[in-house]
Design a protein around this motif. Structure first.
Motif, PDB file in Angstrom:
ATOM      1  N   ASP A 245       0.863  -1.179   0.000  1.00  0.00           N
ATOM      2  CA  ASP A 245       0.000   0.000   0.000  1.00  0.00           C
ATOM      3  C   ASP A 245       0.901   1.231   0.000  1.00  0.00           C
ATOM      4  OD1 ASP A 245      -1.865  -1.949   0.413  1.00  0.00           O
ATOM      5  OD2 ASP A 245      -2.306  -1.414   2.496  1.00  0.00           O
ATOM      6  N   GLY A 246       0.586   2.174  -0.868  1.00  0.00           N
ATOM      7  CA  GLY A 246       1.415   3.362  -0.919  1.00  0.00           C
ATOM      8  C   GLY A 246       1.022   4.248  -2.075  1.00  0.00           C
ATOM      9  N   GLU A 247       1.862   5.230  -2.359  1.00  0.00           N
ATOM     10  CA  GLU A 247       1.615   6.171  -3.444  1.00  0.00           C
ATOM     11  C   GLU A 247       2.463   5.786  -4.658  1.00  0.00           C
ATOM     12  OE1 GLU A 247       2.482   9.983  -1.801  1.00  0.00           O
ATOM     13  OE2 GLU A 247       0.535  10.140  -0.790  1.00  0.00           O
ATOM     14  N   ARG A 307      -2.628   7.012  -4.429  1.00  0.00           N
ATOM     15  CA  ARG A 307      -2.585   5.924  -3.441  1.00  0.00           C
ATOM     16  C   ARG A 307      -3.265   4.680  -4.021  1.00  0.00           C
ATOM     17  NH1 ARG A 307      -0.956   4.746   1.308  1.00  0.00           N
ATOM     18  NH2 ARG A 307       0.026   6.799   1.431  1.00  0.00           N
ATOM     19  N   THR A 309      -3.640   0.279  -3.198  1.00  0.00           N
ATOM     20  CA  THR A 309      -3.399  -0.803  -2.246  1.00  0.00           C
ATOM     21  C   THR A 309      -2.576  -1.909  -2.892  1.00  0.00           C
ATOM     22  OG1 THR A 309      -5.476  -1.867  -2.871  1.00  0.00           O
ATOM     23  CG2 THR A 309      -5.541  -0.340  -1.000  1.00  0.00           C
ATOM     24  N   THR A 367       2.601   2.128   3.505  1.00  0.00           N
ATOM     25  CA  THR A 367       1.910   2.084   4.800  1.00  0.00           C
ATOM     26  C   THR A 367       1.556   0.673   5.242  1.00  0.00           C
ATOM     27  OG1 THR A 367      -0.210   2.403   3.673  1.00  0.00           O
ATOM     28  CG2 THR A 367       0.932   4.385   4.465  1.00  0.00           C
TER      29      THR A 367
END
Length: 819
Positions: A245-247, A307, A309, A367
């Motif tokens: 999960d992140g950008e 963002r 997942t 994250t």
């Protein structure tokens, strides 16, 4: 009692009544005697030997050594002791290619009797159970690796990102004799195992990386791309695996004209490019029609960080449609939307921007890892206390290992995997331990290689029956291109799969399963060499309507056609006679068919017999063409090599290529036939071209891309030729008729290819008796496609294997004789 004896007893050869013939055929089939044929007079082997010396020895002698074969000392009665030579003779005699055109032949059916006699003697010498042959281990090739990962983890990967290209042998990429792994290949498997295990479990500490997806220049971008949202055009859609999960940042690169400006800068409306994740828009990027390669960012357009997942998501980068309907162009629009980049700035023709590639970069600020379908498949349990970690890991790795290794795990296997888990868990906790164990499974020889262990009691030179688990893997990779499913593995583990009734029932079950489409996409596609379409790039000036999606549709047509024959259990001979095919809208428009709309394929009937069967498919016609002209030589060679199993010899050294022949004369362009006649005026070329050219010329009404034509370079086409048996052929229908007049080579060549793919080894002369037994069986069953598969699966070469004897010292080459 033989079929010939039965026919004589009923007077069929004398000229029977139609009802008598029908009854005789019915009785022959009932008795399992195969095809009913006229009785042939018995000819002594000594007399047949004289026929060989008189009619074959003219070319096959120590001086000329045609085909690297001398027959001056060959005796028919000794054929069983020299099967390698006899099988070569049988193949040429059954196809009718020998003696060649223009050379005297014996009268009547003498050659047919010679072929049958050679077959009988070789089969008798082979005995009731011919040698099943042997192959070394097989390793997972690219296609099998991808399917195995999907079956194991539900993860879609591109094996080509890690594994080198597969080497082909005997048409196929699964032949053991070219699968010996190099150090580079083994490193590639290790890299793949590391990355796939990371993607499958997820990596909350993943670093930033980039993945580029390129769109082929040949792709047209007028319509909605496959998988892209409705209301878009062009671009591409891919499945991308996000590690955490992140950008993520999405960068698109657009095509430019030769002077560096945007291709499509004169588009009638301002354009926008949409980035979507699983069909939902996440960014809308405006296109600056004045952008240039000289700009600081070149032709790149970047999104803001978005963002996403972890796990697999469908990513699309496509242009919003600005209008639909006909265009009022001065120049006729063509289907290949970027056939020439210079046209992208010209007036008088509608142009749009074109995507070149998409780059996904990230993750930034990860994250964690969200739950995914792959993680749910892996983590069948979760430890609630430290004491439960190892038992839970043992359960997870045992379940995955059993499916990956295609057999139950033993204590040593389980201990080794738990050792890898302990190592990973000590470094990063439970999930890292599972990831490390999964990586070990994917890097294990038990996953990557299929080794069939001989029982300890079997000695060199003997044969043995495959263990049920090995048989299950053979069957599954043959029909599905994947590891065995739970049912097949269960039967194998119980020792029941090798039972004849069970093996046949499982084969029929697997043929009825949608996964048996692999016979079309894996076996048939390679046998027919459909991948060679990608090597032909028809000249954009002559064929501006040819593009990547059309080429893909051509290949898909042939795959769907073959899959239909298998699924509907049609006759193999329908491969050449079918009056129907499968097309989508672009391919139907290419063929000139009306009433087909949309990207989906549907079954349609031909309006005439021009395209009946495989020889009318644009896939075959395109892959046997040059970029700017048809090639009767390539088409004739393809028929001889792929369908008849009798490839012509390579051209002699120093012979110029056809493209070096004069292309014009007397102020006009020459047709392909006229250039061929100039080319084969060379005496050295005539011996092969007399076979190939008439076959290819009969298909010359089809142009480079398989469209029907009647003229070339302004001149009417002359497609008449003489097949090597003396039959005059002018068009595809007459070519089909002359091929089907002698179905034996067609059927046996198909069997040989099916066996090679199923066994993972080349088919040699020692397999001749087995091929003929299978041919007799399928003929009695009406050449049903299922019977070919069943006959191969139930044959000794599929169920058994030799233990090769130690190689003997080489002996000098000798000409076979009875002495």
């Amino acid at each position: 009692m033989t079929a010939a004896t039965l026919a004589h007893a009923w007077g069929i050869v004398e000229g029977p009544r139609p009802d008598s013939v029908k009854a005789a055929k019915h009785a022959v089939r009932k008795l399992g005697l195969g095809r009913l044929s006229h009785a042939r007079p018995a000819i002594a082997t000594a007399a047949l030997t004289e026929v060989v010396r008189e009619y074959c020895g003219q070319c096959h002698n120590p001086n000329r050594l045609a085909g690297n074969l001398s027959l001056v000392n060959f005796e028919v009665g000794s054929a069983g002791r020299h099967p390698e030579v006899a099988e070569k003779m049988i193949a040429k005699l059954q196809s009718g290619m020998m003696p060649p055109p223009g050379v005297p032949r014996p009268e009547g059916d003498t050659l047919a009797v010679l072929a049958e006699t050679l077959e009988r003697l070789v089969d008798r010498a082979a005995g009731p159970r011919p040698s099943p042959g042997h192959r070394t281990f097989q390793r997972l090739n690219r296609a099998e690796y991808q399917r195995a990962i999907w079956d194991l983890l539900g993860l879609e990967v591109d094996a080509g990102a890690w594994l080198p290209l597969d080497t082909k042998s005997a048409n196929f990429d699964n032949i053991a004799d070219v699968q010996m792994p190099s150090a580079t290949t083994l490193d590639a498997y290790l890299d793949a195992a590391s990355e796939i295990s990371r993607l499958a479990v997820g990596d909350p500490e993943a670093g930033v990386s980039s993945k580029t997806y390129k769109l082929p220049r040949l792709a047209a971008q007028w319509q909605t791309a496959d998988g892209a949202p409705i209301g878009t055009r062009g671009g591409l859609a891919v499945s991308h695996n996000f590690p955490a999960d992140g950008e993520y940042v999405f960068t698109v690169n657009l095509h430019a004209i030769p002077t560096g400006q945007l291709f499509g800068s004169d588009a009638p409306f301002d354009e926008h490019l949409e980035i979507s994740v699983d069909g939902a828009r996440v960014a809308l990027l405006p296109i600056d029609r004045w952008m240039s390669q000289a700009d600081p960012t070149g032709m790149d357009i970047r999104s803001e960080p978005i963002r996403v997942t972890a796990g697999a998501h469908r990513i699309a980068a496509a242009f919003l449609k600005t209008f639909e309907g006909p265009v009022n162009d001065l120049l006729a629009p063509h289907d290949h939307s970027i056939g020439d980049t210079q046209i992208g700035s010209e007036t008088g023709i509608t142009n749009f921007s074109h995507l070149r590639d998409l780059v996904v970069t990230g993750p930034y600020r990860p994250t964690g890892v969200s739950e995914t379908s792959t993680r749910r498949r892996i983590f069948s349990c979760r430890p609630l206390a430290p004491a439960e970690a190892r038992p839970c890991a043992a359960k997870i790795l045992t379940e995955i290992g059993k499916r990956a290794y295609r057999r139950p795990l033993n204590a040593k296997d389980r201990a080794a995997l738990l050792g890898f888990f302990d190592q990973g868990a000590a470094e990063g906790g439970f999930e890292v331990g599972i990831r490390t164990g999964l990586e070990a499974i994917l890097a294990s020889p038990h996953f990557l290689f299929r080794m069939e262990q001989a029982p300890a009691t079997v000695r060199q030179g003997q044969s043995y029956q495959l263990a049920d688990l090995d048989l299950a893997s053979r069957l599954s990779f043959f029909l599905w291109g994947t590891p065995p499913d739970e049912r097949l593995s269960g039967l194998a583990a119980a020792g029941r799969l090798s039972q004849p009734g069970v093996l046949q029932a499982e084969t029929r079950r697997m043929l009825a399963d949608p996964r048996s489409e692999a016979l079309a996409t894996r076996f048939a596609a390679q046998w027919l060499r459909l991948q060679d379409i990608a090597k032909v790039h028809p000249d954009a000036l002559q064929f501006p309507d040819f593009h990547q999606q059309l080429a893909t549709a051509m290949q898909r047509e042939t795959e769907l056609f073959f899959d239909h024959l298998v699924r509907a259990d049609r006759s193999f001979l329908e491969l050449f006679t079918a009056n129907y095919t499968f097309v989508n809208e672009p391919l139907a428009r290419h063929y000139g068919f009306k009433g087909v709309v949309g990207a989906g394929f549907r079954k349609v009937s031909y309006p005439d017999d021009r395209r009946a069967g495989l020889l009318g498919h644009a896939s075959v016609l395109t892959l046997t063409s040059q970029a700017n002209r048809t090639s009767p030589v390539l088409r004739g060679k393809w028929v001889m090599e792929v369908l008849l199993g009798s490839p012509p010899p390579p051209p002699p050294p120093g012979v110029p290529d056809l493209d070096e022949t004069e292309s014009s004369a007397e102020g006009r362009m020459l047709t392909t036939r006229e250039r061929m006649e100039l080319h084969r005026s060379n005496v050295m070329c005539q011996s092969c071209h007399m076979f190939m050219d008439p076959i290819g010329l009969a298909l010359d009404n089809f142009d480079v891309t398989g469209q029907w034509r009647t003229r070339e370079n302004g001149m009417g086409l002359d497609t008449q030729g003489e097949f090597y048996d003396g039959t005059t052929i002018t068009n595809p229908a007459e070519l089909r008729a002359v091929l089907l007049k002698r179905p034996v080579p067609l059927v046996r060549t198909y069997i040989q290819n099916l066996m090679a793919f199923a066994l993972g080894r080349r088919i040699g002369y020692a397999d001749g008796p087995t091929v003929r037994r299978i041919a007799a069986r399928v003929e009695a069953k009406g050449y049903r496609m299922s019977e070919f598969v069943l006959a191969v699966v139930e044959s000794d070469p599929f169920r058994r294997q030799d233990v090769p004897a130690l190689a003997a010292a080489p002996s000098p080459a000798v000409t076979p004789s009875s002495k």
